[in-house]
Scaffold this motif. Structure first.
Motif, PDB file in Angstrom:
ATOM      1  N   ALA A   1     -61.329   0.238 -52.783  1.00 16.53           N
ATOM      2  CA  ALA A   1     -61.679  -1.176 -52.906  1.00 16.53           C
ATOM      3  C   ALA A   1     -60.545  -1.974 -53.548  1.00 16.53           C
ATOM      4  O   ALA A   1     -60.301  -3.128 -53.174  1.00 16.53           O
ATOM      5  CB  ALA A   1     -62.955  -1.324 -53.726  1.00 16.53           C
ATOM      6  N   THR A   2     -59.838  -1.359 -54.503  1.00 12.56           N
ATOM      7  CA  THR A   2     -58.754  -2.089 -55.163  1.00 12.56           C
ATOM      8  C   THR A   2     -57.685  -2.502 -54.155  1.00 12.56           C
ATOM      9  O   THR A   2     -57.174  -3.624 -54.205  1.00 12.56           O
ATOM     10  CB  THR A   2     -58.125  -1.227 -56.273  1.00 12.56           C
ATOM     11  N   SER A   3     -57.375  -1.587 -53.230  1.00 11.78           N
ATOM     12  CA  SER A   3     -56.389  -1.947 -52.205  1.00 11.78           C
ATOM     13  C   SER A   3     -56.865  -3.139 -51.406  1.00 11.78           C
ATOM     14  O   SER A   3     -56.110  -4.073 -51.129  1.00 11.78           O
ATOM     15  CB  SER A   3     -56.173  -0.785 -51.242  1.00 11.78           C
ATOM     16  N   LEU A   4     -58.143  -3.087 -51.011  1.00 15.47           N
ATOM     17  CA  LEU A   4     -58.693  -4.168 -50.195  1.00 15.47           C
ATOM     18  C   LEU A   4     -58.644  -5.490 -50.961  1.00 15.47           C
ATOM     19  O   LEU A   4     -58.179  -6.517 -50.438  1.00 15.47           O
ATOM     20  CB  LEU A   4     -60.130  -3.836 -49.795  1.00 15.47           C
TER      21      LEU A   4
ATOM     22  N   THR B   1     -55.178  -7.019 -51.220  1.00 17.12           N
ATOM     23  CA  THR B   1     -54.743  -7.693 -49.992  1.00 17.12           C
ATOM     24  C   THR B   1     -55.426  -9.048 -49.838  1.00 17.12           C
ATOM     25  O   THR B   1     -54.793 -10.044 -49.488  1.00 17.12           O
ATOM     26  CB  THR B   1     -55.069  -6.823 -48.772  1.00 17.12           C
ATOM     27  N   LEU B   2     -56.735  -9.070 -50.095  1.00 12.22           N
ATOM     28  CA  LEU B   2     -57.470 -10.323 -49.930  1.00 12.22           C
ATOM     29  C   LEU B   2     -57.042 -11.344 -50.977  1.00 12.22           C
ATOM     30  O   LEU B   2     -56.907 -12.535 -50.692  1.00 12.22           O
ATOM     31  CB  LEU B   2     -58.976 -10.067 -50.031  1.00 12.22           C
ATOM     32  N   ALA B   3     -56.812 -10.872 -52.194  1.00 13.74           N
ATOM     33  CA  ALA B   3     -56.468 -11.792 -53.284  1.00 13.74           C
ATOM     34  C   ALA B   3     -55.107 -12.431 -53.066  1.00 13.74           C
ATOM     35  O   ALA B   3     -54.847 -13.536 -53.532  1.00 13.74           O
ATOM     36  CB  ALA B   3     -56.499 -11.058 -54.621  1.00 13.74           C
ATOM     37  N   GLN B   4     -54.232 -11.720 -52.339  1.00 16.77           N
ATOM     38  CA  GLN B   4     -52.930 -12.323 -52.068  1.00 16.77           C
ATOM     39  C   GLN B   4     -53.079 -13.580 -51.237  1.00 16.77           C
ATOM     40  O   GLN B   4     -52.310 -14.516 -51.369  1.00 16.77           O
ATOM     41  CB  GLN B   4     -52.034 -11.332 -51.327  1.00 16.77           C
ATOM     42  N   LYS B   5     -54.089 -13.570 -50.367  1.00 15.76           N
ATOM     43  CA  LYS B   5     -54.265 -14.729 -49.494  1.00 15.76           C
ATOM     44  C   LYS B   5     -55.164 -15.775 -50.108  1.00 15.76           C
ATOM     45  O   LYS B   5     -54.956 -16.965 -49.929  1.00 15.76           O
ATOM     46  CB  LYS B   5     -54.814 -14.268 -48.148  1.00 15.76           C
ATOM     47  N   ASN B   6     -56.184 -15.349 -50.823  1.00 14.55           N
ATOM     48  CA  ASN B   6     -57.105 -16.310 -51.426  1.00 14.55           C
ATOM     49  C   ASN B   6     -57.298 -16.015 -52.907  1.00 14.55           C
ATOM     50  O   ASN B   6     -58.347 -15.525 -53.305  1.00 14.55           O
ATOM     51  CB  ASN B   6     -58.474 -16.247 -50.738  1.00 14.55           C
TER      52      ASN B   6
ATOM     53  N   LEU C   1     -60.910   0.337 -46.444  1.00 18.75           N
ATOM     54  CA  LEU C   1     -59.532   0.357 -45.958  1.00 18.75           C
ATOM     55  C   LEU C   1     -59.451  -0.080 -44.497  1.00 18.75           C
ATOM     56  O   LEU C   1     -58.439  -0.635 -44.055  1.00 18.75           O
ATOM     57  CB  LEU C   1     -58.932   1.744 -46.154  1.00 18.75           C
ATOM     58  N   CYS C   2     -60.539   0.160 -43.773  1.00 17.28           N
ATOM     59  CA  CYS C   2     -60.605  -0.300 -42.393  1.00 17.28           C
ATOM     60  C   CYS C   2     -60.540  -1.833 -42.371  1.00 17.28           C
ATOM     61  O   CYS C   2     -59.798  -2.438 -41.585  1.00 17.28           O
ATOM     62  CB  CYS C   2     -61.921   0.194 -41.827  1.00 17.28           C
ATOM     63  N   LEU C   3     -61.283  -2.419 -43.266  1.00 16.60           N
ATOM     64  CA  LEU C   3     -61.309  -3.878 -43.363  1.00 16.60           C
ATOM     65  C   LEU C   3     -59.937  -4.417 -43.765  1.00 16.60           C
ATOM     66  O   LEU C   3     -59.476  -5.451 -43.282  1.00 16.60           O
ATOM     67  CB  LEU C   3     -62.345  -4.268 -44.415  1.00 16.60           C
ATOM     68  N   LEU C   4     -59.297  -3.668 -44.651  1.00 15.06           N
ATOM     69  CA  LEU C   4     -57.952  -4.067 -45.081  1.00 15.06           C
ATOM     70  C   LEU C   4     -57.003  -4.104 -43.891  1.00 15.06           C
ATOM     71  O   LEU C   4     -56.240  -5.057 -43.717  1.00 15.06           O
ATOM     72  CB  LEU C   4     -57.471  -3.064 -46.124  1.00 15.06           C
TER      73      LEU C   4
ATOM     74  N   SER D   1     -55.526  -9.215 -38.104  1.00  9.03           N
ATOM     75  CA  SER D   1     -56.172 -10.448 -37.647  1.00  9.03           C
ATOM     76  C   SER D   1     -56.945 -11.096 -38.785  1.00  9.03           C
ATOM     77  O   SER D   1     -58.170 -11.051 -38.793  1.00  9.03           O
ATOM     78  CB  SER D   1     -57.143 -10.157 -36.504  1.00  9.03           C
ATOM     79  N   PRO D   2     -56.243 -11.682 -39.737  1.00  5.10           N
ATOM     80  CA  PRO D   2     -56.933 -12.229 -40.919  1.00  5.10           C
ATOM     81  C   PRO D   2     -57.963 -13.295 -40.555  1.00  5.10           C
ATOM     82  O   PRO D   2     -58.949 -13.456 -41.255  1.00  5.10           O
ATOM     83  CB  PRO D   2     -55.798 -12.814 -41.759  1.00  5.10           C
ATOM     84  N   ASP D   3     -57.729 -13.995 -39.447  1.00  2.00           N
ATOM     85  CA  ASP D   3     -58.641 -15.081 -39.087  1.00  2.00           C
ATOM     86  C   ASP D   3     -60.015 -14.564 -38.690  1.00  2.00           C
ATOM     87  O   ASP D   3     -60.994 -15.299 -38.703  1.00  2.00           O
ATOM     88  CB  ASP D   3     -58.042 -15.881 -37.934  1.00  2.00           C
ATOM     89  N   LEU D   4     -60.077 -13.280 -38.298  1.00  6.31           N
ATOM     90  CA  LEU D   4     -61.349 -12.774 -37.786  1.00  6.31           C
ATOM     91  C   LEU D   4     -62.212 -12.143 -38.868  1.00  6.31           C
ATOM     92  O   LEU D   4     -63.377 -11.865 -38.653  1.00  6.31           O
ATOM     93  CB  LEU D   4     -61.081 -11.735 -36.685  1.00  6.31           C
ATOM     94  N   VAL D   5     -61.599 -11.845 -40.015  1.00  2.00           N
ATOM     95  CA  VAL D   5     -62.369 -11.181 -41.057  1.00  2.00           C
ATOM     96  C   VAL D   5     -63.116 -12.250 -41.853  1.00  2.00           C
ATOM     97  O   VAL D   5     -62.496 -13.088 -42.496  1.00  2.00           O
ATOM     98  CB  VAL D   5     -61.453 -10.358 -41.979  1.00  2.00           C
TER      99      VAL D   5
END
Lengths: 1022, 169
Positions: A266-269, A272-277, A229-232, A238-242
């Motif tokens: 993990a599902t939350s994370l 979020t990531l899948a929305q962008k990629n 969730l921290c990563l989320l 700052s999506p560019d930094l992850v």
């Protein structure tokens, strides 16, 4: 409370001893409640209770006193409200001064005192006071090795974030140490802090570290959860930094983890990531479906503590369903049917008798159900599921729980826009109308209005509009304006007969005149002006409506305008003779505001033109002191000018100057725009789409679109009334980028790219290798100056340099601007030309997409037949080749096709292809960085209709795109795409990155259909 | 067709709680947790507006309301209001149960929790919340696991940990 050692052991006991506003026994009551018991303050004699407790208690004496439940304090004195606030502030200022002196004092504070004071500061901050010091002490605590101190330090930083960069470095240092400590409790504290603050500096420091913690094999489950969730959070700020990439697969596999808590986080994370990629996380779909399927089929005890009131893992289920909403329905049939089974099981469970009477049980169950319905709506592909979902929501519409009724109305709104369920939603209309009348909660009624709006179509428009109108009479003030807008839109959209529309709008003004915005009454005038079949009716109706002793000012405006334009249509009736009309309007004059009076004066001068017999009467009115010497400049000027005009101008001139308003230009409905703005983007179902899918086609009777914005005046004619509106010159709304003429420029360089009532923009351009020069001609079509004219070009990929232009364009004049263009590397987005100028006081914004495509930088290349085919064959890899199929609309013309290909930029190679009917071309695209060779082949089939031996489609078959019956003149199939019946093709091959071929092919392809001369399949090779 | 779906998927927002507020019937803020970066001024303004709006609602009304472009989910427990702001696409009912689970956790930890527990032990209330929700998302929904984590942390209070800086290890 700072003696946490003591607290841990005595906390339970003490809190029980002192009583308090306790939560009831969950088993005994139907739900948890804070109970109102009379608590006692912890005895001050208790020496375990330390200073901060005393402090809080003293403050409570100041502030909580007002709490009638907290009667324990009432013995102490009788502060009044204002006094207690004062006392609180006084007490706090004293304490702040004390803490400040302690922090600044010479004596170094020990960890315990520091903790105590930092905690006090935190408490003061939470009471709503500003804290501007103590950060340094908090950072010290955070790096302490004593857990309690560290904890308070982290809390202070989390709550009082400060973007002070020095401190952030120190904080980051502390976090780094804790992350490296391998003590899970410390690591969690550090991760929580990063997740709570989530600043960019923290992202820079830790974004690369945390994924490692997350996927490491030896990380504790609880740390994994925090890390996910921290990563989320960091990804959000700052999506560019992850960093993505190497750990993607391992993160997706967390969905398989044994520990349901880890899966939940993990599902939350992943969502979020899948929305962008979406592509990178595609594999999560099958894992999510498998996980979901296990949950929904499990017995309620299987998941132990993750079962919530007999519902298996509701939070995880909701998150999984949400993750699946990032993707289309699975293509794999087995997976798809497994998902459908899950959704069916969830729908079935809704019908089962509840396992518990507690509201928590039904809430958790329905939370999953609503999310499943959201997924069904998102997929929009299973009619049975959609209809089942609709029926389920229909049941909820009459449920006794207000919450469920609210959500059912909300969810049905989205169902209404699906073609599969629109009809099913409509069956609930009566219930929804009933809700509008009986619901006691305004937010539920508002949902009902939204749903009625969404389910409206031609078949029920009259009833829905009538219901909304009658609700409007009693509606809450807060939602009246929105209802007015909705009624106005529906009335216009579904008006078969415009007399109904006019009646509806006049009713709107009558019922809720104060809430009828300018857009709405502008709109009715525009429609009346644009449709001559309704003008007489409109004049008659407003005339009748104006008879009412008290009518709303908006009605006077509409009445004044319409009678001024079309009063002559009813003047034949002696009951509405010119003089009667004038007297009626003038009787309202003195009750109106200045803008309305100005509008009425314009109506009067129009009367003079329409009815010479009332000229004298009107001149008398204009001549009166209250007009000619009006304190308001605008009114005075109008009176003077109109009077003068009526005296000196001949009837011919009057007739020209005061001619009937020309039809307004077509434009997007600004009522709709206003409603969208009010509701926020994405909130409204797109009515056009839904209507199209329901009725099968758009209605031609609605070909006119909204023309509401009156600011840009129609062409130069003397439209006196226009200035009535331009005085309210709101800045023109941001315009959409015009692309209308863009495709015409694919194969040519000169022409008109944009034209409206005011301005024409012409282009002339030339290209050489990677450089281009474009001459832009701005033509002022009006007789008035354009002021403050400015233009700029925005381009993401190209270097565009524009020469400055003169800020004034005289009426009827043309101005030239030169743009120098350099193509740096391959690109796909064309530059946009933004133009701004002032016309008649109104600011105009125009944005035009400039036709600069990659093919403009083609240099033609001559080539021999052998070379050509050798290269053509070399470029066989799938990513080097693009094909496109077109349907023919017109017969094939060789000369036109040749001209098109030359215009596209390549050399036309004669005699290269063995088949003389085919066209081949070659060219090199020049950019500053690279040069890309490109081969093109257009293979029409000039033979009979059916080269592959099938029977020719009948000439009446509309799906057959070519001119059947014109043998030899349409395109056939080339050898490469045999079987694509009836289509020709063009191919293009190239060596640029994959993403660009499509674009190039598209550009090339798009030159074909607009002119309709060539119809083929396009195959391009570079 | 597939393209279309990909495009629409971009519009969907994640299940994201924006903030959580606890306040008393008198409008006194008891706990605030912000999951989006906002200035102090904005936070105060939002709090003031929202407390006013929620307190004005009658008991039988539904627990959800639209506010600005957010959805507010709130529930009252005795004298305390628990109030969460979520985004347009988010699930209201599950948020309602997040509130309830949090109240259960507080209740279990404090043993019959009352407003004063949260005033006196506000730091504990924050720690429990962090274990349960992180970044606005449910981190651990098992009551047992959350309380275990808090109790473990409580045990640490007496132990002094010596953390060596990395360069001394």
């Amino acid at each position: 409370m700072f003696d946490l050692e003591v607290l841990v052991t005595t906390e339970r006991e003490r809190s029980r001893k002192r009583g308090g506003l306790a939560l009831g026994d969950p088993a005994a009551s139907s739900g948890l409640r804070f109970k109102n018991r009379r608590p006692e303050v912890p005895a001050s004699g208790d020496n375990k209770v330390k200073i901060c407790h005393c402090f809080i208690r003293k403050l409570l004496c100041c502030s909580v006193r007002l709490n009638p439940d907290a009667t324990f304090l009432s013995g102490g004195g009788s502060f009044k409200k204002g006094k207690s606030k004062e006392a609180e502030i006084k007490r706090i200022n004293k304490e702040l001064a004390n803490i400040r002196s302690k922090f600044k004092g010479d004596k170094a504070l020990d960890g315990y005192s520091k903790k105590k004071y930092v905690c006090k500061l935190l408490f003061i901050f939470l009471l709503g006071h500003d804290i501007d010091f103590g950060h340094m002490e908090a950072v010290n605590l955070l790096s302490s090795n004593k857990y309690t101190e560290k904890q308070i330090g982290y809390l202070f930083i989390s709550v009082l974030v400060n973007s002070n960069s020095d401190l952030i470095r120190l904080i980051n240092n502390g976090i780094k140490n804790d992350l490296a400590s391998r003590n899970p409790t410390f690591m969690n504290l550090a991760l929580h802090c990063i997740a709570n603050v989530g600043s960019r500096e923290m992202a820079e420091a830790f974004a690369s570290e945390i994924p490692r913690v997350l996927v490491a094999g030896d990380t504790m489950d609880s740390v994994k959860q925090s890390a996910a969730l921290c990563l989320l959070r960091l990804n959000r700020t700052s999506p560019d930094l992850v960093p993505m990439g190497e750990w993607t697969t391992r993160v997706v596999h967390l969905l398989n983890d044994q520990h349901l808590g880890v899966v939940t986080a993990a599902t939350s994370l992943i969502t979020t990531l899948a929305q962008k990629n979406p592509d990178d996380f595609k594999t999560s779909v099958s894992l999510a479906v498998a996980r979901l399927s296990r949950i929904v089929t499990s017995a309620s005890i299987d998941l132990q503590d993750y079962t919530y009131y007999f519902v298996a893992a509701p939070w995880l289920s909701v998150k999984l369903l949400r993750l699946l909403q990032c993707y289309p329905p699975p293509e794999d049939a087995a997976l798809r049917s497994r998902l459908t089974e899950c959704l069916e099981t969830i729908l079935n469970k809704a019908q089962e008798p509840p396992k518990s009477k507690k509201v928590q049980h039904s809430n958790a169950k329905n939370a999953v159900l609503f999310e499943a319905i959201a997924l069904i709506i998102h997929h929009d592909s299973e009619p049975t599921l959609l209809v089942r979902a609709c029926n389920q929501l229909g049941q909820f519409l009459q449920h006794r729980e207000t919450n469920l009724r609210y959500l059912a109305l909300e969810s049905m709104c989205t169902l209404a826009s699906s073609e599969f369920s629109h009809e099913a939603v409509k069956t609930h209309m009566e219930t929804v109308i009933n809700a509008l009348k009986t619901e006691r909660d305004v937010s539920v009624r508002q949902r009902a209005v939204d749903l009625l709006y969404a389910m409206c179509d031609r078949s029920n428009a009259k009833q829905i509009v009538a219901e909304m109108l009658s609700y409007l009479e009693t509606a809450d003030y807060s939602i009246r304006e929105e209802i007015v807008l909705k009624v106005a839109i529906l009335a216009e959209k579904y008006a078969v007969d415009y007399t109904w529309y006019v009646d509806t709008i006049l009713n709107l003004i009558r019922i809720a005149g104060d809430y009828v915005s300018e857009e709405v009454w502008y709109r009715v005038i525009q429609i009346v002006i644009n449709r001559d079949d309704v003008q007489g009716y409109a004049a008659k109706t407003v005339f009748e409506a104006l008879q009412a002793p008290a009518c709303h000012e908006n009605l006077v405006k509409v009445g004044g305008y319409i009678l001024g334009e079309f009063g002559n249509l009813i003047a034949g009736d002696s009951r509405s003779s010119p003089l009667v009309q004038f007297n009626l309007l003038h009787s309202k004059f003195h009750l109106c505001s200045v803008p309305t009076r100005a509008l009425l004066l314009s109506a009067y001068i129009k009367f003079i033109n329409l009815f010479p017999e009332v000229k004298a009467t009107i001149q008398d009115v204009l001549r009166s002191d209250s007009q000619l010497r009006n304190a308001d400049v605008e009114l005075q000027q109008r009176a003077v000018e109109y009077l003068r005009l009526s005296c000196i101008a001949s009837t011919d001139i009057l007739a020209t100057v005061l001619e009937e308003m020309p039809p307004f230009p077509e434009r997007e409905s600004s009522i709709l725009a206003k409603l969208k703005k009010k509701k926020g983007p994405g909130k409204l179902p797109d009515m056009d789409d839904s209507r199209r899918s329901v009725n099968g086609s758009t209605d031609s009777t609605h070909s006119f679109t909204d023309v509401l914005n009156l600011n840009p005046a129609p062409s130069s004619g003397a439209n006196l009334l226009i200035d009535v509106f331009s005085e309210s010159s709101a800045p023109a709304a941001a315009t959409d980028v015009s692309e209308e003429n863009f495709p015409r420029f694919v194969c040519k360089n000169n022409g008109v790219i944009y034209e409206n009532q005011l301005l024409q923009i012409g282009l002339k351009s030339e290209y050489r290798q990677n450089l281009g020069r474009m001459y832009v001609f701005y033509g002022n079509k009006t007789s008035t100056q354009f002021l403050s004219f400015s233009s700029s070009v925005s381009s993401s990929d190209l270097n565009v340099h524009s020469k400055a232009v003169d800020p004034v364009i005289e009426g009827g004049a043309q101005m030239q601007q030169i743009l120098n263009i350099e193509c740096v590397s391959d690109f796909s987005d064309a530059p946009v030309l933004n133009i701004q100028f002032r016309y008649g006081g109104a600011l105009q914004n125009i944005a035009v997409k400039l036709p600069v495509m990659l093919n403009k930088f083609f240099q033609p290349t001559e080539m021999m037949s052998q070379d050509f085919f050798q290269r053509w064959k070399q470029l066989g890899a799938p990513q080097q080749e693009v094909q496109k199929i077109f349907k023919a609309k017109h017969p094939m013309d060789t000369e036109v096709a040749k001209a098109k290909i030359l215009g596209f930029g390549v050399a036309l190679l004669d005699g290269v292809d063995p088949n003389p009917a085919n066209f081949v071309g070659a060219g090199v695209v020049h950019t500053k960085t690279t040069q890309v060779g490109c081969l093109l082949r257009l293979e029409p089939n000039m033979q009979a209709q059916t080269p592959n031996g099938n029977a020719a489609p009948p000439a009446t078959d509309p799906s057959f795109p070519f001119g059947a019956g014109l043998p030899g003149s349409h395109l056939g199939i080339c050898s490469r795409c045999r079987g694509e019946q009836g289509d020709g093709f063009v191919g293009l091959k190239g060596t640029w990155p994959k993403s660009h071929e499509l674009k190039v092919a598209f550009d090339l392809a798009s030159f074909l259909p607009p002119d309709g001369r060539v119809c083929e399949r396009l195959l391009l090779r570079t | 067709w597939r393209r279309n779906h990909r495009n629409t998927s971009c519009v969907i927002m994640s299940n994201n709680m924006q903030f959580m507020l606890l306040f008393s019937r008198q409008g006194k803020l008891r706990l605030q947790k912000w999951y989006v970066p906002l200035s102090d001024k904005e936070k105060k303004k939002i709090t003031r507006e929202l407390v006013q709006t929620v307190l004005a609602r009658k008991p039988k009304m539904c627990s959800f309301l639209e506010w600005r472009d957010l959805k507010i989910v709130y529930k009252r427990y005795a004298s305390l209001y628990f109030c969460c702001a979520i985004e347009d696409q988010d699930n209201e009912l599950i948020t309602l149960e997040i509130i309830h689970r949090y109240v259960e956790l507080l209740d279990k930890y404090f043993g019959s929790v009352c407003e004063l527990d949260i005033i006196f032990n506000f730091e504990k209330a924050y720690f429990i919340l962090d274990e349960f929700l992180l970044g606005g998302e449910a981190q651990e929904t098992s009551k047992k696991n959350v309380l275990k984590a808090i109790e473990q942390a409580d045990l640490l209070q007496e132990v002094r940990y010596v953390i060596k800086p990395p360069w001394e290890q």
